[in-house]
Design a protein around this motif. Structure first.
Motif, short mmCIF file in Angstrom:
data_model
loop_
_atom_site.label_atom_id
_atom_site.label_comp_id
_atom_site.label_asym_id
_atom_site.label_seq_id
_atom_site.Cartn_x
_atom_site.Cartn_y
_atom_site.Cartn_z
N THR A 44 20.69 -14.76 -0.91
CA THR A 44 19.40 -14.07 -0.77
C THR A 44 19.52 -12.68 -0.16
OG1 THR A 44 19.05 -15.22 1.33
CG2 THR A 44 18.06 -16.20 -0.65
N GLU A 45 20.67 -12.37 0.45
CA GLU A 45 20.88 -11.05 1.04
C GLU A 45 21.16 -9.98 -0.03
OE1 GLU A 45 23.60 -10.74 4.48
OE2 GLU A 45 23.71 -12.92 4.39
N VAL A 46 21.48 -10.41 -1.23
CA VAL A 46 21.91 -9.48 -2.29
C VAL A 46 20.68 -8.88 -2.99
CG1 VAL A 46 23.20 -9.30 -4.44
CG2 VAL A 46 24.07 -10.73 -2.60
N SER A 47 20.64 -7.55 -3.04
CA SER A 47 19.52 -6.84 -3.68
C SER A 47 19.62 -6.97 -5.20
CB SER A 47 19.55 -5.37 -3.29
OG SER A 47 20.64 -4.72 -3.90
N GLN A 48 18.51 -6.66 -5.87
CA GLN A 48 18.50 -6.70 -7.34
C GLN A 48 19.45 -5.66 -7.91
OE1 GLN A 48 17.05 -9.08 -9.28
NE2 GLN A 48 18.32 -8.10 -10.83
#
Length: 92
Positions: A44-48
């Motif tokens: 969930t820490e990873v941006s689009q």
């Protein structure tokens, strides 16, 4: 013990940098890239923006793992490799 997000990103960049500098690699490295990307994609820490780059890296690694001439595959993606590392630095 699983790798932290920072360790995963560092390892991903290290493998991509090695491919870019050495113009060669192994199927095991491509498989490692695939595992790292899969793990990062569910984080969930990873941006689009980062996920878009990871998709490209995943395609690169899948194709590389199945190609008859991995060194040529790496050479063909020299521009992408440095771009991905720069973008990963920017978005991570």
């Amino acid at each position: 013990m699983p790798l932290s997000y920072n360790h995963q990103v560092t390892l991903l960049k290290d493998i991509l940098n090695n491919h870019q500098t050495d113009c060669c690699g192994t199927v095991a490295e491509c498989e490692q890239l695939e595992r790292l990307v899969k793990s990062l994609m569910v984080n969930t820490e990873v941006s689009q923006n980062m996920k878009n780059i990871l998709q490209e890296v995943y395609q690169y690694s899948q194709t590389g793992a199945g190609t008859a001439d991995l060194d040529q595959h790496i050479t063909n993606h020299q521009g992408n490799l440095s771009q991905w590392v720069n973008e990963i630095d920017q978005f991570s």
